[in-house]
Structures are given as C-alpha cells and as structure tokens.
Scaffold this active site. Structure first.
Site, short mmCIF file in Angstrom:
data_model
loop_
_atom_site.label_atom_id
_atom_site.label_comp_id
_atom_site.label_asym_id
_atom_site.label_seq_id
_atom_site.Cartn_x
_atom_site.Cartn_y
_atom_site.Cartn_z
N ASN D 391 0.83 -1.19 0.00
CA ASN D 391 0.00 0.00 0.00
C ASN D 391 0.88 1.26 0.00
O ASN D 391 1.08 1.87 -1.04
CB ASN D 391 -0.95 -0.06 1.20
CG ASN D 391 -1.98 1.04 1.17
OD1 ASN D 391 -1.81 2.04 0.50
ND2 ASN D 391 -3.06 0.85 1.91
N ASP D 392 1.46 1.59 1.14
CA ASP D 392 2.27 2.81 1.20
C ASP D 392 3.43 2.79 0.21
O ASP D 392 3.81 3.83 -0.34
CB ASP D 392 2.87 2.98 2.60
CG ASP D 392 1.80 3.07 3.66
OD1 ASP D 392 0.65 3.43 3.30
OD2 ASP D 392 2.10 2.76 4.81
N THR D 393 4.00 1.61 -0.01
CA THR D 393 5.20 1.53 -0.85
C THR D 393 4.88 1.73 -2.33
O THR D 393 5.78 1.80 -3.14
CB THR D 393 5.91 0.19 -0.65
OG1 THR D 393 4.95 -0.85 -0.85
CG2 THR D 393 6.47 0.09 0.75
N VAL D 394 3.56 1.78 -2.67
CA VAL D 394 3.19 2.07 -4.06
C VAL D 394 2.28 3.30 -4.12
O VAL D 394 1.56 3.49 -5.09
CB VAL D 394 2.46 0.87 -4.72
CG1 VAL D 394 3.42 -0.29 -4.91
CG2 VAL D 394 1.26 0.42 -3.88
N ALA D 432 0.95 3.85 7.08
CA ALA D 432 1.01 5.30 7.26
C ALA D 432 -0.36 5.91 7.52
O ALA D 432 -0.47 7.07 7.89
CB ALA D 432 1.65 5.96 6.04
#
Ligand SMILES: NC(=O)c1ccc[n+]([C@@H]2O[C@H](COP(=O)([O-])OP(=O)(O)OC[C@H]3O[C@@H](n4cnc5c(N)ncnc54)[C@H](OP(=O)(O)O)[C@@H]3O)[C@@H](O)[C@H]2O)c1
Ligand SMILES: NC(=O)c1ccc[n+]([C@@H]2O[C@H](COP(=O)([O-])OP(=O)(O)OC[C@H]3O[C@@H](n4cnc5c(N)ncnc54)[C@H](OP(=O)(O)O)[C@@H]3O)[C@@H](O)[C@H]2O)c1
Lengths: 105, 465, 105, 465
Positions: D391-394, D432
């Site tokens: 999620n956050d990493t994309v 996040a």
C-alpha cells in the site's frame, strides 16, 4: 628467583601487548582492504604515491629515537628522520600536484 | 605529555589516515583526502615532539630532530617540485626506498640503545622483521629506480648468473639470519647482519626483473615499506605506526594484484618468470603481411564523417607527451557534435592509472574516460577507434589466441570498431615483445609517426577541410 | 607517598589500555561500516538477526564472571550466562533457518 | 592458559566474525558466513573455559557455567525452532533485550566483585556506559517485543502522559546518575541506581512509539546491544567483546539509517515524532470516488495476454502467507513465456528485507527480485503490475504530493504500468494511515480478497482458460 619471576612477568606483559598490536594490525588490514578496493583505477597512481607518503609514518619512530636514545642510536634516529621526512613531504606534495589536475574540473 | 595523551592523538591521526584514504575513492574528494592524510601526519609528528620521552632527550635531541626535519623537508620539496609527472614511477620507487630505510634504521636505533635484558621475544621478532623487510625495500627500490630512470650506473651493475639459484641461496641465508636474530635476545650483532644480508637480497630479487615489470615490483615494494613501518611499530609498541603501516601494506598488495590480474599473470611469474615470445607465437614477418599505412588527411576525413569516436591511449602517448594535443583533438570533435569517449585499459602505460593522470593533466573531463569493460560494450557501434601509442593492451591475441604469450590478458576490443586507426612510430612491438595482428587487420589503418605530431597533423587537416 | 605513586602508575596503565581499547573499537567500527554497507537489502533481515547473535559475545564476559568472581557476583555471572546463551544460540539458529531458504537454489 | 594465548584465540575469533559478516554480502555465501560467526563464538567460549582465571574458580564455578550454558542453549534452541518466520522481528527484539541484559549484568558482577580501590576512571566510565546502554536495551526491547507480539499485558501498561517531557526528565536523571557513577570510584551503589533508572528510561522511550515504527526501533536497539557488549569489553579489558560489539553497533546503525532513508523520515522523527494524516491530506472519500473492482477471471485474462508482468508484494502478502501461491503463479506465467519480475521496496513489510525472506522461503530465485530503482526503470514497459498487499510503498503521493504525510518517500511506480491490479481485502489504509490515489487511478483495478486466496483463484482461472 626474583629475577626470573620478573623476567616472566615482563615476557607476559610483552606478549599481551604483542597480541594487542596484532589485533590492531589485523583490523587495520581489514580496513585497508575494504577501503582501497573501492578506489577506482583512475586514482591508482595518486593512491600509490599517497599511500607511499603514509608509509613515512616511521618518522614518528625516528623522532622518538633521536630524542630519547643516547649516543650512536641518536644519530641513527637523525638519519632516519631525514630519510622519512623526504618520503613524507615529497610524497604528499607530489600526490597533491597530481590530484590538483583531477580537481581542475 | 604522558603516553596516554600521546596515544590518543595517535588514534585521531590513524582515523584521519583512514578518512584520507576513503577520500581517494572519488576524484572530487581526492585532494581533500590527501590533505587529510598530510594533516594526520603533521598531528602525529607534532604530538611526538611533546612526548615525555623526547622531552627527556633535552636540547641536543631537539636540535637533531629539527635539523633532520628541515633537511628532509627541503629535499622532499625540491624533489617533488622538480620532477616531471611522467617520472612518477621512479620517484615513488625512490621514496619507497627511503621509507623502508628509515624503518629499519629506527629498529636499529632501538637495538643499539636497548640493553638486551630489557627486551622480549615479541620485540626481537618484530625487530628482525623490520630489518629484513626494510632493507629489502631499500635496495629493491633503488634498483627499480635506477632501471626506470635508465640510470647509467645500472649498465655497470652485474646481471646475476643463475638468478633463480642465487636468489634462493641469498633468500635462504637471510631468512636464517632473521630467525637467529629473532630468537637470540642479545641481537645487536645479528640484527645488523640481517640488514646487510637483506640489502643484498633486495638487490638480487629485483636486478633480474624486466624493466617493464617494474610497476608491479614498485607496488609490491610499496606494500613492503608499509609492512616495515608496521614492524617498527611492533618494536616501539606504537599503534599509529602499526595502523598506518598496515594500511599501506594492504594498499600495495591490492595494487599489485590489480596489475597482475590485468596482465593475466601471477605474481610469482612476474617475480621469477620471464616473458617474451614463446615458440608458439608467430613472428612479425608472418603477421604483418597486409599492413595499410595512412596519413593525416585520410584520418581527418574518416573522423569528419564519424558519429562516434573512441580514443585508446597507451604508453606511447606518455612517451610522446601527446595528451594536450589529444585534448585539443577531442574538443574539436565534440564541438562538431561527434560523440567522443576514451577507452582506458587498466595497465595501459607503465603505472596503474597512468593514462588517467596524463589525461587529467590535460583537463579532459573524467566522465569521458571509460574503463575497459564499459567501452568494450559499445565498441561495435563505434565508427573510428583511434589508438594512440597503445599496443599490447589492444592486441587481439590476448583475447583470441590461447597460445600467445599474453593469452588471457583482457584487452580493449579496438579491432571491433568499424575502422581502427593506430598511431605509432613503427611496427616495433610493445612491452610484451610480440607482434600485434590488429595492425594487419582489414579494418585497420596504420599512421606511422610520433604520437604528438600525428595528432597535431590530424587536427590541422580537420580544421582546413 | 608510595601508595599514591602506585595509584598513579595504575591509573596510567589503565589509561593506556583504555586508549588501546578505543583504537580497537574505532578500527572495528570502520570495518563494520565498510563491510555492512556492502550487504544487499535482500539479506538485511538475516543480517539483523545474525548480528544480534554476535552481540551475545558478552557471554565470554559472563563466563569469566561466573568462574572467577566470588559470592553474589558469581550468581550474577550465572544469570548473564543463561541470558547471553539464549541470545547466541537462538540468534545463530534462527539466522541459519532463514538463510537456508536463500541457499535452496 | 595464560592471558596472551587466550587473547590470541580471541583475535582469531574476531577475524572470523568479520569474515562471517563479509559472507553475508552475497546470498550464496551467506549460510557459510553465519556458520563462521557461530564458529567464532564457539571458539571464543571454549578458550574462555580454559582461561587461567576461570580455572581458579574451581568446580563450583564450572558447574555454574555449564548449567548456564545448558539452560540457555535449551531455551535458545526451543525458541528458534518453534518460532514462525513471520514472527522474526519479535524474536530479534527479545534476543536483543537478553543480550543487553547480559551485558549490564556482567558489568554489575564486575562492580560487585572488584574492590573500589582497584579500579580506575577508565573502567568506571565504561561500567556506567554498560549499565546505561544495557538496561535501556533490555526494557526497550521488551516493550518492542510486546508491541509486535500484540501481547495483552501491553494493554494494561500505562501510556505516558506528556511523553516528551517525561522522556526528557527521565533521560536527564539517568544521564546524571551515570555521570556520578563514572566519576565516583566507589560506584557499587551508583551503578545499580543507573541500571534502575535506565530500565525506566528504556520503557519510557519505546512505549510511546507507534507499533509500526518498531522495526526501526529494533534496529536501533540492535545497535545498542552491540554497544553495551563493547562497553562491557572496556570494563573487562577484553578485545573480542569490544570488536564484536563495535561490529554489531555499526550494523544496527546502518540498518536504522537504511530504513529511515527509505521512509524519508529522520531518526528523531521516528523516536519522538508522530505520523498520521496531516491537515493537508485529502480524506479517503475524496480520493476513492472512482474505484473499479475486479475478479479472478478478468485478472487471468489480462495476464494471459501480457508479455511482461511485475509483481509488487507488501506487508499484506506476509499477513496472508501468500508467498507459496505467488511462487506458483509466477512459475505458471514464466512457463507460458511471460517475463516476470518482482519489485521489492526497501521497506515493504515490517522489517528490512522482509519480502526477500518470504520469497526466498517460497524458493523464488533471487535473480527475479529487483530493487526499487531497477524495477522503476522498466515499469513503463510493463503490461500488468500485480500489487499484492502493498500500500504505502506504491502510493504515488510519496512521489507527487509534497503535502502528503509520506511526501518524499521513494516508491515503486506501480501506477506507471499499463494496467495495475491491486490485491487487498478492503480500501483500508496501510501503515502510514493515509489514502492511496493509486487505487482510484484510471489504469488500476482493485481485487478485494485475502492475498493468498486471490492468487489461488487467479491461478485456477488461468489454468482453466
Ligand atoms: N600500467 C601498468 O601498471 C603496467 C605495469 C606493468 C606492465 N605494464 C605493461 O605495459 C604494457 C602497456 O601497454 P600499452 O598498450 O600501453 O603500451 P605498449 O604495449 O608498451 O606499447 C607502447 C607502444 O607505444 C609506441 N610508442 C612509443 N613511443 C611513441 C611515440 N613517441 N609516439 C607514438 N607511439 C609511441 C611504441 O611503438 P613504436 O616504438 O613503434 O612507436 C609501442 O608499441 C602492457 O603490456 C602492460 O602489461 C603496464
Ligand atoms: N520494512 C521495514 O523495514 C519497515 C520498517 C518500518 C516501517 N515500515 C512501514 O511499513 C509500510 C510497508 O508498506 P507496504 O506497502 O509493504 O504495506 P502497508 O502500507 O503497511 O500496507 C499493507 C496492506 O496490506 C493489506 N493486507 C493486510 N492483510 C492482507 C491480506 N491478508 N491479504 C491481502 N492484503 C492484506 C492491507 O490492506 P487491507 O487491510 O485492505 O487488506 C494494507 O493496506 C511502509 O509504510 C513502511 O514505511 C516498514
């Protein structure tokens, strides 16, 4: 009797400081290998003359000898100071001269 | 100052030495790196002057010390200012020798000054090592210096008969003496014997090595000078000597290894072997049946229509001092929109990084300098490969001919470019002494001239046409 | 008078060995930084657990304490041995288990 | 054995530790590296058993030692065998704490056993440091462990009011005590006070840090446990402790730094700051106006015609234990001639390298795993990007939206692929806590399901059609 005990203690202390020295030597070799393998071929000539200058560190030993020892040993120390200083001063200067060319841009 | 404080400053100096070497990992930080090293040295020297032991030596001691520092600095400054950059290898060899000498002399001073009943095996071993390595470094470096400088004295130095046997005997005797010195606690006498034998050994080992192999030998001696300093550090139980010595020892060994690898030879082979045409190598007449000569105008025409040019410099560029002319040519081509890159072989020239120093001197941006592997990937898309004074490093036999004397040596694939132009004075061989099939290849043109003159002529022709 | 000289000598020796220790510490930090920055992200989890196991080296100190010291200190040593051994044995085993997966191919 | 011989073996152990860490620089040599480390430890322990001082302790001492080793080994083996690989971070935290505890306890034993007039400032400083760092490591690690394991006890632990102020006060008091302990040579009493205060400090510092930031904290505590061991080494004047401790200290610091950089946050921010939706972040309803859902058949059709597929795993893949299913899917696609690569973000999951461990467990060749920067260069040539539980990493906001809470965090450009398929259970946010515009992008399809089940369904559909 006392003498031999004293000598033994002395030998033991010397052995301990030998091992400490070896430890430092081994670690420094590791540091050297790791750092120097990262130096690019471009800089191999300055590396050669720069590390050569560093090997003049023996100058420190020469100063100790000239300062501390008596008689003939003092003069040997003096001789070593001259030789080592040439190595140090010349080495760093020449390396600097070479590297200046690289910095130009 | 008490020993602990002095040691603390030595520690700081050691850290600075390491940071200095780390600075050398990038051209941008290299100058600062070298300065850091110099600061470290200054720090170590200054704090030593305040050492309690030196203080005990009184005025006479200080007078000697300052005299020595002044004389040494004067000589050092003078040498480093008067030397031409091309004579670098000689100078490094000379400095090396001095460093090695200083190391064993300090060990000698210790031996002379210290009553034998105040010492220990740990110290006597270190002393023997310092004497051995330091003295070998001295004479070895002097021989290397003389060979590189082409000193006339050398011609009068005897070449040793049966060098392998002689070396083995002298080496054996020296090691034996060193061993005796190490295990005999009253070693004053033995120490100097070791030094004398080692001076001989250094001479024997280097005198029979080919002049062109000297760079490898110098890197090795560089390593030795570091190890000698470290050994002296063990004698004096001084950590900054041990650390700095170890760093130099590692550096020299790595450089030696880099050079050997780039020539595809083992260190033993360099030190004891011979190199030259083996029975298998074709002779020059056979190879050079179909050589096409060319001149500045034809080369200028080729360059004029090229989109991508790769310049491969070699030892000949150093001899001809052609780097500034090459810079002008490259700038001219770049201004015309032609893509220009330099292909740098790791052992082109006579020192590792030799070409880089010369090209940097001529202000050629180091972004244009590509290492062998990188330039080889794009050689097939290159219109003109301009070889200036390189020979062995572009010899396809290294890559293709397993029977060649340089078989397995990685090369720059100048022969894979659409057209290859080679600038050299004649068909005479390079360092390895073998003929080069590149010169007779279908897509190769030979431009026989001095490197600098040839480049200037090409440039003039380009500007005219 | 004698006592204070003795104490001074002792303090000096301690200071010297402190500096030697600091030297070793500094060099080891350099080695660590150089080596570990070369470890690829792929192996960061095993690195974490593996280096964790190495920090159990304090086990050596624990053994010395349990062996040499008297009374309560000995028992503290014993306690430290148990804790450090869990750290060491568990750490290396778990790292091994993880790395085995990497080796599979 | 005399001290010198023991020290020599310690030196060998230290060298083996370093070589072991060097082994970890490549997956092929990593197993051997870890074994080398274990051998080094064994060597150090064995030689210590023969140390003259331990020998002097007699039978009782040896009994205690062996008892301790046996109990500790049993617990260590049991923990390491029963743990699931997903619980790795907890376990590392726990071990860390134990190591830190052992370090300060050893320092405590020294303090208890050594008459205060036999000590020196050098040692008392080291003792204070060992007590401080070791105790902070213990409680800090235990809190981290409890948080990660979601231990019920934690719910009953009080969250501190005014945490910054409390931390500052407790920290100040602890440092003051440590200083007094260091300068008072009769420090038995002070030492234990430092330990108690530091135990409190470790608790305070970690209790208010968000559970998801625990990996950074664990890496930092890892570093501390090394430094505690090194400090104990200074107390006992034992070089192997100093060296091994320094290595671990460096390793932990570097990992902390890597993680902070990959999240574009400073260490201070992790330790003291808060993270969460700032006023500027759009809320979920605003972002998710145009979400397109999909199912296994459509995804299978997309994959069927793709020539290049990139799989981006995230924390959700770990939760779903989907790695084996993902392996099967990847193999199926590869067998069909489709180019498959994995894009691994440096902080995907909850530990550095988390995804790599899981994928390695599922036997996915590490040549297929590409780092963020590498995969991003080819994202535009990718037909389908399959995001599994990331999620956050994309989240494109990291790259594009300077006002986002994760602004500046480097991401994998999943949105640049021709089609992006995201597998997750709902639209709920990741670590996040912010919405992700990727999910509403024109070229994104959302597949709402558990990660493992979704992949299995896609595979089944592929095999049918
Ligand atoms: N770099 C190192 O660290 C290092 C160390 C040890 C050994 N080596 C060896 O040195 C060799 C270096 O290879 P290389 O390709 O650079 O050079 P090379 O093979 O030694 O050939 C140099 C060529 O330059 C030509 N030349 C000389 N003076 C010239 C001038 N004024 N103008 C134009 N050309 C001139 C010579 O041919 P003409 O006489 O026909 O002009 C010669 O063929 C390798 O074999 C390497 O193994 C290098
Ligand atoms: N790796 C490290 O070292 C490290 C250290 C500290 C912090 N972090 C942080 O952790 C985050 C990692 O990012 P990430 O992209 O990997 O993950 P993420 O942003 O934490 O998101 C994970 C997603 O997985 C989904 N998920 C959970 N269980 C699932 C299941 N069973 N099946 C399918 N999906 C599932 C969740 O959505 P649903 O609930 O809708 O399914 C969630 O949105 C980053 O913010 C990073 O900064 C990482």
């Amino acid at each position: 009797m006392f003498d031999s005990a004293f000598l033994l203690a002395q030998e033991t202390a010397a052995a301990s400081s030998l091992i400490a020295g070896l430890t430092i030597f081994a670690l420094a070799i590791f540091v050297g290998v790791e750092v120097i393998t990262k130096i690019p071929p471009t800089l191999h000539t300055p590396l050669m003359s720069g590390s050569n200058a560093i090997s003049g560190i023996t100058l420190v030993g020469a100063i100790l000898a000239a300062g501390e020892y008596p008689g003939a040993a003092k003069l040997l120390g003096f001789l070593a100071i001259v030789l080592a200083t040439v190595n140090v001063v010349g080495g760093f200067l020449v390396t600097h001269r070479m590297l200046e060319k690289f910095r130009a841009r | 100052m008490s020993r602990a404080w002095v040691d603390l400053v030595y520690l700081i100096a050691a850290v600075l030495f390491i940071l200095g070497l780390k600075g050398l990992t990038h051209p941008r930080t290299a100058v600062r790196g070298n300065l850091l090293g110099a600061v470290a040295m200054l720090l170590a020297v200054l704090v030593t002057l305040f050492d309690r032991q030196v203080f005990g030596g009184g005025v006479f001691g200080y007078t000697l010390i300052f005299l020595g520092l002044v004389i040494g600095s004067a000589i050092g400054v003078w040498l480093s200012i008067t030397i031409r950059l091309e004579s670098m290898p000689e100078l490094v060899a000379l400095f090396n020798g001095l460093g090695g000498a200083a190391s064993f002399i300090v060990a000698g001073a210790y031996v002379t000054a210290t009553p034998s009943d105040e010492t220990s095996y740990a110290v006597s071993f270190a002393t023997a090592a310092s004497g051995l390595i330091g003295a070998v470094t001295l004479t070895g470096s002097l021989v290397a210096f003389a060979k590189l400088a082409g000193h006339p004295l050398l011609k009068r130095m005897p070449a040793l008969p049966h060098s392998t046997v002689t070396n083995a005997v002298v080496g054996g005797v020296t090691l034996l003496l060193a061993f005796v010195c190490a295990i005999s606690l009253s070693y004053d006498f033995w120490f100097w014997l070791v030094v004398i034998a080692s001076l001989g050994l250094g001479y024997c080992l280097t005198i029979s090595i080919g002049g062109a192999d000297m760079p490898v030998v110098i890197a090795l001696l560089n390593s030795y000078s570091g190890l000698a300093a470290a050994a002296t550090g063990f004698v004096l139980q001084n950590n900054v000597l041990i650390i700095a010595g170890a760093l130099v020892g590692a550096s020299g060994l790595i450089l030696t290894n880099v050079m050997c690898k780039a020539m595809n030879r083992s260190l033993t082979n360099v030190l004891f072997g011979t190199l030259g045409p083996t029975g298998e190598t074709k002779d020059a007449d056979e190879v050079y049946v179909n050589v096409k000569a060319t001149g500045p105008d034809e080369v200028a025409m080729l360059l004029d229509v090229a989109r991508r040019v790769v310049i491969v410099p070699g030892y000949g560029m150093a001899v001809a001092q052609a780097q500034h002319a090459v810079r002008d040519l490259a700038n001219f081509l770049i201004a015309k929109g032609i893509e220009v890159e330099f292909g740098i072989h790791p052992v082109a020239g006579r020192m590792p990084g030799h070409m880089n120093v010369l090209l940097a001197e001529a202000d050629i941006p180091y972004e244009l300098l590509k290492e062998m592997d990188e330039i080889n990937t794009s050689m097939e898309q290159t219109d003109v490969c301009l070889v200036i004074g390189a020979n062995d490093t572009v010899n396809p036999d290294g890559r293709d001919n397993p029977k060649s004397a340089i078989a397995g040596m990685p090369i720059i694939n100048a022969d894979k470019a659409r057209t290859c132009v080679v600038i050299k004075r004649s068909l005479s061989p390079g360092f390895a002494g073998i003929p080069n099939p590149l010169f007779a290849a279908d897509n190769t043109l030979m431009f026989f001239a001095d490197g600098k003159q040839a480049v200037l002529d090409i440039l003039a022709s380009l500007k005219e046409g």
